[in-house]
Enzyme design. Sequence first.
Site, PDB file in Angstrom:
ATOM      1  N   PHE A  41       0.984  -1.218  -0.056  1.00 50.52           N
ATOM      2  CA  PHE A  41      -0.117  -0.007   0.061  1.00 50.52           C
ATOM      3  C   PHE A  41       0.817   1.221  -0.067  1.00 50.52           C
ATOM      4  O   PHE A  41       1.612   1.230   0.885  1.00 50.52           O
ATOM      5  CB  PHE A  41      -0.890   0.073   1.126  1.00 50.52           C
ATOM      6  CG  PHE A  41      -1.918   1.370   1.057  1.00 50.52           C
ATOM      7  CD1 PHE A  41      -3.145   1.238   0.273  1.00 50.52           C
ATOM      8  CD2 PHE A  41      -1.912   2.361   1.950  1.00 50.52           C
ATOM      9  CE1 PHE A  41      -3.805   2.083   0.061  1.00 50.52           C
ATOM     10  CE2 PHE A  41      -2.836   3.454   1.898  1.00 50.52           C
ATOM     11  CZ  PHE A  41      -3.621   3.283   0.830  1.00 50.52           C
ATOM     12  N   ASP A 126       9.339   2.895   1.515  1.00 50.87           N
ATOM     13  CA  ASP A 126       8.089   3.459   2.094  1.00 50.87           C
ATOM     14  C   ASP A 126       7.898   3.260   3.690  1.00 50.87           C
ATOM     15  O   ASP A 126       7.658   2.051   3.848  1.00 50.87           O
ATOM     16  CB  ASP A 126       6.742   2.882   1.296  1.00 50.87           C
ATOM     17  CG  ASP A 126       5.586   3.621   1.767  1.00 50.87           C
ATOM     18  OD1 ASP A 126       5.515   4.000   2.759  1.00 50.87           O
ATOM     19  OD2 ASP A 126       4.685   3.721   1.110  1.00 50.87           O
ATOM     20  N   LYS A 154       2.405   9.765   8.510  1.00 47.61           N
ATOM     21  CA  LYS A 154       1.902   9.667   9.677  1.00 47.61           C
ATOM     22  C   LYS A 154       2.329  10.183  10.735  1.00 47.61           C
ATOM     23  O   LYS A 154       2.070  11.337  11.423  1.00 47.61           O
ATOM     24  CB  LYS A 154       1.744   8.037   9.679  1.00 47.61           C
ATOM     25  CG  LYS A 154       0.910   7.238   8.576  1.00 47.61           C
ATOM     26  CD  LYS A 154       0.347   5.954   8.969  1.00 47.61           C
ATOM     27  CE  LYS A 154      -0.117   5.193   7.767  1.00 47.61           C
ATOM     28  NZ  LYS A 154      -1.527   5.589   7.575  1.00 47.61           N
TER      29      LYS A 154
HETATM   30  C1  PLP Z   1       2.896   2.205   3.729  1.00 46.17           C
HETATM   31  C2  PLP Z   1       1.978   3.328   3.307  1.00 46.17           C
HETATM   32  N1  PLP Z   1       2.234   4.244   2.334  1.00 46.17           N
HETATM   33  C3  PLP Z   1       1.464   5.219   2.190  1.00 46.17           C
HETATM   34  C4  PLP Z   1       0.296   5.331   2.705  1.00 46.17           C
HETATM   35  C5  PLP Z   1      -0.487   6.673   2.332  1.00 46.17           C
HETATM   36  O1  PLP Z   1      -0.289   7.663   3.323  1.00 46.17           O
HETATM   37  P1  PLP Z   1      -1.451   8.789   3.161  1.00 46.17           P
HETATM   38  O2  PLP Z   1      -2.690   8.165   3.724  1.00 46.17           O
HETATM   39  O3  PLP Z   1      -1.028   9.630   4.500  1.00 46.17           O
HETATM   40  O4  PLP Z   1      -1.651   9.438   1.956  1.00 46.17           O
HETATM   41  C6  PLP Z   1       0.093   4.649   3.686  1.00 46.17           C
HETATM   42  C7  PLP Z   1      -1.358   4.888   4.445  1.00 46.17           C
HETATM   43  O5  PLP Z   1      -1.967   3.854   5.115  1.00 46.17           O
HETATM   44  C8  PLP Z   1       0.806   3.413   4.226  1.00 46.17           C
HETATM   45  O6  PLP Z   1       0.509   2.679   5.212  1.00 46.17           O
END
Ligand code: PLP
Length: 298
Positions: A41, A126, A154
């Site tokens: 994700f 990420d 986050k």
């Molecule tokens: C691993 C990861 N990358 C990116 C995101 C996207 O972040 P945002 O919701 O702040 O756009 C998330 C959100 O849960 C995530 O868990």
Amino acid sequence: MIGDNEARIFFSNSGAEANEAAIKISRLTGRTRLVATYGSFHGRTMGALSLTGQEKKQKPFRPLLKNVKLVPYGDLKAITAAITKRTAMVMVEPIQGENGVTVPPPGYLKGIQDRCLQTGTLFAIDAVQTGIGRCGSWFGWDEELSPDLVTIAKGIGGGLPLAATIIRGKSPHFSPGEHGSTFGGNPVAAAAANQVLNTIKRKKLMEHALEMGSMITTAIEKLPGVREVRGRGLLLGIVLDNSIAKELVSDLAVEGVLANATSEGVIRIAPPLIVGRREVTIFVKTFSKVMNRRLSLL
Ligand SMILES: Cc1ncc(COP(=O)(O)O)c(C=O)c1O
């Protein structure tokens, strides 16, 4: 990454934006091919969604970015084969949070990094979900790594919208005007982030996350109906013997405990880094209670 005085940081407001910036930077290599993993994700904007290896999330929004190769997560052979001299960037999570807190085998990230060095590919991690102390370290991995790009969001803003794309000094980076954001790195969110980082250091919250994580793991793993607890620090996946994750999560909510069912058989918990022994004990008792109730209905 830490200790690279030439590193640059692009601030934005969300994890998806941080990953979009990484995707744009990958284009500065002159290559367009990207590699990511199934079950990942990376966010809901079009670029980040293109790297998100989940059919259900991608399907309604196709066509997405072309030239994205998805491979099974945790399979070093598969990802090594997918990364070639034509690959601009590979993006992976240190642990797949949304995919039931899936932890890759030891050496996986280092193996990807080695392959990226061979092929001149940018290695992007990420750390949006795993970072800022949640897994007991700043970014969420425990190998010796020096990725080209790391994205965080986050936890960094302590509840305010802030994200960052950290770019190693030797990697391509934006020239003025190539990228931007009105509120990215605004003074209020940045002040909150400074407090977050200082508090994590001062209160030793990374060590605390590891301690609380192992307390939860030891207690929950013993319970009937639990196959395994996986993850690192305070990002944990409770793997169940039965497909009752959604039911358990609703039962927990009624009792005042918030958790997330990432699938039918896995519950993810990600408590705040300041969670204490008292709250952990309440969680374990409540979990045990709702689990016993559900098991008696099966
Ligand atoms: C691993 C990861 N990358 C990116 C995101 C996207 O972040 P945002 O919701 O702040 O756009 C998330 C959100 O849960 C995530 O868990």
